[in-house]
Design an enzyme around this catalytic site. Structure first.
Site, mmCIF file in Angstrom:
data_model
loop_
_atom_site.group_PDB
_atom_site.id
_atom_site.type_symbol
_atom_site.label_atom_id
_atom_site.label_comp_id
_atom_site.label_asym_id
_atom_site.label_seq_id
_atom_site.Cartn_x
_atom_site.Cartn_y
_atom_site.Cartn_z
ATOM 1 N NE ARG A 194 -1.436 1.195 3.781
ATOM 2 C CZ ARG A 194 -0.713 2.199 4.575
ATOM 3 N NH1 ARG A 194 -0.935 3.367 3.818
ATOM 4 N NH2 ARG A 194 0.304 1.973 5.232
ATOM 5 N NE ARG A 195 3.231 2.347 5.952
ATOM 6 C CZ ARG A 195 3.533 1.737 6.977
ATOM 7 N NH1 ARG A 195 4.330 0.762 7.044
ATOM 8 N NH2 ARG A 195 2.652 1.777 8.066
ATOM 9 N NE ARG A 232 8.503 -8.455 6.391
ATOM 10 C CZ ARG A 232 8.432 -9.843 6.253
ATOM 11 N NH1 ARG A 232 8.918 -10.485 5.471
ATOM 12 N NH2 ARG A 232 8.173 -10.410 7.439
ATOM 13 N NE ARG A 235 9.001 -2.424 10.301
ATOM 14 C CZ ARG A 235 8.149 -1.583 10.386
ATOM 15 N NH1 ARG A 235 7.677 -0.772 9.600
ATOM 16 N NH2 ARG A 235 7.106 -1.809 11.367
ATOM 17 C CB CYS A 279 -2.996 -8.115 5.821
ATOM 18 S SG CYS A 279 -3.906 -8.573 7.016
#
Length: 307
Positions: free
Chosen positions: A126-127, A144, A150, A235
């Site tokens: 999505r990002r 990840r 991260r 998701c």
């Protein structure tokens, strides 16, 4: 004798913070609790993008099994990680009051790269899709691991920045000085909200946890998740949704978006309805997107993810 409510959680710093927050709220109400931490496959397998693992709910599956097996009584999750269809026997017992919903870009002190070629990291489709839609000349690399991992990877690499959920960094005091709020990026459905799951037949635990529920957050996240579910996105699909309640006129506003994985196609919708219509708005907005090119786009996304 009152039983001890066993709280299941992942063992990352953020997940433990969430579990301890729920524990404190239950303790304040007079309940006995115990935290039990377990590792999920999503935390263990860090060398593949999430969508390549082919499992929805990769961060929640381990705790679902622990609950079904009777090892824990409740599971605490970031709600955006939880699949829209819960396993048989498990119910949503409470949604806590929502924190910051926004995504932020953490950078290294200089944002000139936004106008040039650059490399930005994120593990979210999505990002990635929304970033490419706005900055098509940028390179997006996979990122990840838990929040701490991260942040360390961002420091260790020559990337210009990385995208994070603001709420996660704020909760464990990791939000740095160098960040930009991405108010143009539509967040993941239920971003910023914590959910508590329980077994549907455990009345004692359900009654205890129900006291933590925030009704406004429950309604808004329910709308966003209905939008996601109607689009048939797991998701990992490039789907964003944000519902907001306006108490001045008793209305609900929903912004929703579906993008192609490369960000070149973008289907958006925004609607405001009276609060009495809240149960329909997520479904209706998703249907409108599906009818205006979304069916073909979802088919294309699924084809790409199966490769």
């Amino acid at each position: 004798m009152a039983k001890t409510i066993r709280i299941g959680t992942r063992d990352s710093e953020l997940a433990l913070w969430q579990a301890k927050t729920v524990e404190k709220k239950l303790n304040d109400l007079g309940y006995k609790t115990e935290i039990i931490a377990v590792k999920s496959q999503g935390d263990i397998i860090l060398d593949k993008p999430l969508y390549e693992l082919g499992i929805t709910g990769i961060f929640t599956k381990t705790l679902d099994i622990a609950m079904i097996n009777g090892q824990v009584d409740i599971a605490v999750h970031s709600m955006k990680d939880v699949p829209t269809a819960l396993p048989q026997g498990i119910i949503q017992a409470a949604v806590l009051e929502r924190a910051n919903v926004l995504d932020i870009l953490v950078h290294k002190g200089n944002t000139d790269f936004l106008e040039k070629e650059a490399t930005v990291a994120t593990g979210s489709l999505r990002r990635q899709a929304q970033w490419w839609n706005k900055y098509p000349n940028h390179t997006v690399v996979d990122l990840r691991g838990n929040v701490n991992t991260r942040m360390q990877k961002l420091n260790d690499n020559h990337w210009n920045g990385a995208v994070f959920a603001a709420a996660g960094l704020e909760r464990i005091n990791l939000k740095p000085e160098n960040f930009i709020s991405l108010d143009w990026m539509i967040p993941a459905p239920a971003q910023g909200a914590m959910v508590v799951l329980a077994m549907g037949n455990d009345n004692y635990t359900i009654d205890a946890v129900a006291q933590l529920n925030d009704i406004e957050t429950e309604i808004c996240t329910s709308i966003e998740r209905q939008f996601l579910k109607t689009l048939e996105g797991g998701c990992t699909a490039p789907i964003g949704a944000l519902a907001k309640y306006n108490e001045n006129d008793d209305t609900i506003n929903l912004k929703g978006v579906l993008l192609s994985i490369d960000g070149k196609q973008k289907l958006e919708i925004e609607k405001t309805v009276d609060i009495s219509e809240w149960k329909k708005i997520g479904f209706n907005c998703a249907q409108e997107i599906l009818n205006n090119g979304g069916i073909a786009l979802m088919a294309e996304i699924k084809k790409v993810l199966k490769k």
